[in-house]
Design an enzyme around this catalytic site. Structure first.
Site, mmCIF file in Angstrom:
data_model
loop_
_atom_site.group_PDB
_atom_site.id
_atom_site.type_symbol
_atom_site.label_atom_id
_atom_site.label_comp_id
_atom_site.label_asym_id
_atom_site.label_seq_id
_atom_site.Cartn_x
_atom_site.Cartn_y
_atom_site.Cartn_z
ATOM 1 N N LYS A 112 0.828 -1.216 0.000
ATOM 2 C CA LYS A 112 0.000 0.000 0.000
ATOM 3 C C LYS A 112 0.858 1.260 0.000
ATOM 4 C CE LYS A 112 -4.228 -2.048 1.450
ATOM 5 N NZ LYS A 112 -5.443 -2.069 2.209
ATOM 6 N N LYS A 194 -5.128 -10.979 -5.002
ATOM 7 C CA LYS A 194 -6.368 -11.243 -4.252
ATOM 8 C C LYS A 194 -7.473 -10.267 -4.665
ATOM 9 C CE LYS A 194 -6.512 -8.273 -0.255
ATOM 10 N NZ LYS A 194 -7.408 -8.042 0.838
ATOM 11 N N LYS A 197 -10.853 -4.453 -2.612
ATOM 12 C CA LYS A 197 -11.692 -3.286 -2.900
ATOM 13 C C LYS A 197 -10.861 -2.121 -3.411
ATOM 14 C CE LYS A 197 -12.204 -2.769 1.967
ATOM 15 N NZ LYS A 197 -13.082 -3.448 2.805
HETATM 16 N N1 AQP Z 1 -9.776 -11.669 -1.417
HETATM 17 C C1 AQP Z 1 -10.078 -12.091 -0.216
HETATM 18 N N2 AQP Z 1 -10.324 -13.395 0.013
HETATM 19 C C2 AQP Z 1 -10.668 -13.848 1.251
HETATM 20 N N3 AQP Z 1 -10.791 -13.045 2.339
HETATM 21 C C3 AQP Z 1 -10.553 -11.717 2.160
HETATM 22 N N4 AQP Z 1 -10.585 -10.653 3.007
HETATM 23 C C4 AQP Z 1 -10.256 -9.544 2.311
HETATM 24 N N5 AQP Z 1 -10.014 -9.829 1.024
HETATM 25 C C5 AQP Z 1 -10.192 -11.180 0.877
HETATM 26 C C6 AQP Z 1 -10.935 -10.738 4.424
HETATM 27 O O1 AQP Z 1 -12.053 -9.897 4.663
HETATM 28 C C7 AQP Z 1 -11.993 -9.404 6.008
HETATM 29 C C8 AQP Z 1 -12.291 -7.937 6.064
HETATM 30 O O2 AQP Z 1 -11.336 -7.251 5.302
HETATM 31 P P1 AQP Z 1 -11.015 -5.719 5.507
HETATM 32 O O3 AQP Z 1 -12.225 -4.898 5.411
HETATM 33 O O4 AQP Z 1 -10.224 -5.530 6.717
HETATM 34 O O5 AQP Z 1 -10.166 -5.398 4.228
HETATM 35 P P2 AQP Z 1 -8.815 -5.960 3.730
HETATM 36 O O6 AQP Z 1 -8.319 -7.157 4.428
HETATM 37 O O7 AQP Z 1 -7.891 -4.804 3.703
HETATM 38 O O8 AQP Z 1 -9.178 -6.461 2.261
HETATM 39 P P3 AQP Z 1 -10.020 -5.721 1.161
HETATM 40 O O9 AQP Z 1 -11.442 -5.692 1.595
HETATM 41 O O10 AQP Z 1 -9.846 -6.280 -0.192
HETATM 42 O O11 AQP Z 1 -9.390 -4.304 1.144
HETATM 43 P P4 AQP Z 1 -8.009 -3.839 0.527
HETATM 44 O O12 AQP Z 1 -8.299 -3.420 -0.861
HETATM 45 O O13 AQP Z 1 -7.659 -2.699 1.424
HETATM 46 O O14 AQP Z 1 -7.013 -4.971 0.558
HETATM 47 C C9 AQP Z 1 -10.591 -9.762 6.537
HETATM 48 O O15 AQP Z 1 -10.690 -10.868 7.413
HETATM 49 C C10 AQP Z 1 -9.839 -10.150 5.303
HETATM 50 O O16 AQP Z 1 -8.839 -11.110 5.594
#
Ligand code: AQP
Length: 329
Positions: A112, A194, A197
């Protein structure tokens, strides 16, 4: 006594099917077997800039989403992180036990910060410590997360052990709970990254708020491979394997049964059926989210009660932590 579970989700706009399959489905299932504490982690979300009006809407939308997928405030504690100031206080204390080099090695920070460059906040660097505080504050035994959070959870365990070596038994050392399937849902446009968002293209993910046509089109455009067989093979057929994982999570069918159903049929038929399946499953969910968002007073009452229950756990824990460390009067 039931084991305690803690997990959080950022209110950063969209919840995608990766979040749903990798984390939220497990959150719901664990409510019957564990003592669950679930949190909308708004303080984590301000590690990148947020517009206050849209941000507040997103917090409520995330709460409505959690309720719609099946988080039951009668079974679980559901609250917003910033309603319980002990999270920030414990994060500061834990900061003093973690080394700069350790946080510099976190892959999420490296990825990031590479994108944000000079606009990388200290908060983004410190994100894993706030996450450790969230978990250790409640003495959670298990933390259901997707695989992307494994490294952060390992750091939480290390911090707990380190503090415990000076202050015996102060913290429970938590275990990650990572589901057998769907712990790492991959991007529909690129199976090597992965589903995320913050992906550069919205073809990467299916949002829980996507319209039926968006869902159908995204699956139609999803990358596959030059073969034709609908078969699970993570190494040789990562894109198709990812689609099979999604199909399995939404249908409840094991992967080999799905493979059988699609024997002799091409990717076109499979992706069409997958699109219809996800549309069918998400539509009632979307209606529930929309209905819940109309009930602002009810949401507020649920969150006020959740915050009170969380504070009832957090305040005495923090008092004990301060006392053990020799802080204050
Ligand atoms: N691709 C994924 N596959 C399985 N689990 C996932 N999680 C996120 N992406 C995947 C799990 O969702 C939970 C909540 O995530 P978060 O809101 O804390 O966001 P994050 O982990 O930062 O992932 P995002 O939603 O895709 O955001 P960005 O774009 O910031 O990386 C967590 O338990 C996460 O493991």
């Amino acid at each position: 006594m039931k084991k305690r579970v803690f997990s959080g989700i950022q209110p950063t706009g969209i919840v995608h099917i990766g979040n749903y399959i990798g984390a939220l489905k497990n959150w719901v299932a664990m409510q019957d077997t564990h003592d669950c504490v679930y949190c909308v982690v708004d303080l984590h979300a301000i590690t990148v800039p947020q517009d206050p009006v849209a941000f507040h809407e997103n917090i409520l939308r995330t709460v409505a989403t959690l309720l719609a997928v099946g988080i039951d405030p009668k079974k679980s504690i559901l609250f917003i992180q910033s309603d319980v100031p002990e999270h920030s206080e414990l994060a500061w204390i834990l900061n003093c036990f973690v080394y700069f080099g350790e946080l510099s090695r976190m892959t999420q920070f490296k990825d990031k910060s590479a994108v944000r460059g000079q606009g990388t906040s200290v908060g983004l660097f410190d994100y894993p410590i706030l996450m450790a505080a969230d978990i250790l504050l409640y003495g959670a035994h298990e933390v259901p997360v997707g695989e992307d959070q494994k490294q952060h959870l390992e750091l939480t365990r290390e911090v707990a052990r380190r503090v415990n070596s000076k202050f015996p038994n102060l913290f429970v050392v938590p275990d990650a709970y990572i589901g057998k399937m769907g712990a790492r849902v991959m991007g529909l446009d690129d199976p090597s990254v992965k589903m995320s968002k913050t992906a550069s293209s919205d073809s990467n993910y299916i949002s829980l708020a996507d319209t039926p046509d968006q869902i159908r089109n995204k699956f139609k455009r999803a990358v596959t491979d030059s073969d034709t067989a609908v078969r699970y093979d993570e190494d040789k057929k990562p894109a198709v394997s990812n689609l099979l994982t999604i199909y399995s999570a939404f249908s409840g069918q094991p992967v080999d049964a799905i493979e059988k159903d699609f024997t002799g049929k091409g990717y076109g038929d499979f992706k069409k059926a997958l699109g219809e399946l996800v549309v069918e499953k998400l539509q009632p969910l979307q209606k529930r989210i929309a209905d819940l968002l109309k009930e602002k007073q009810e949401l507020d009452a649920i969150l006020a009660e959740g915050a009170q229950k969380a504070r009832d756990l957090a305040a005495p824990r923090m008092k004990e932590i301060r006392r053990r460390l020799g802080l204050g009067r």
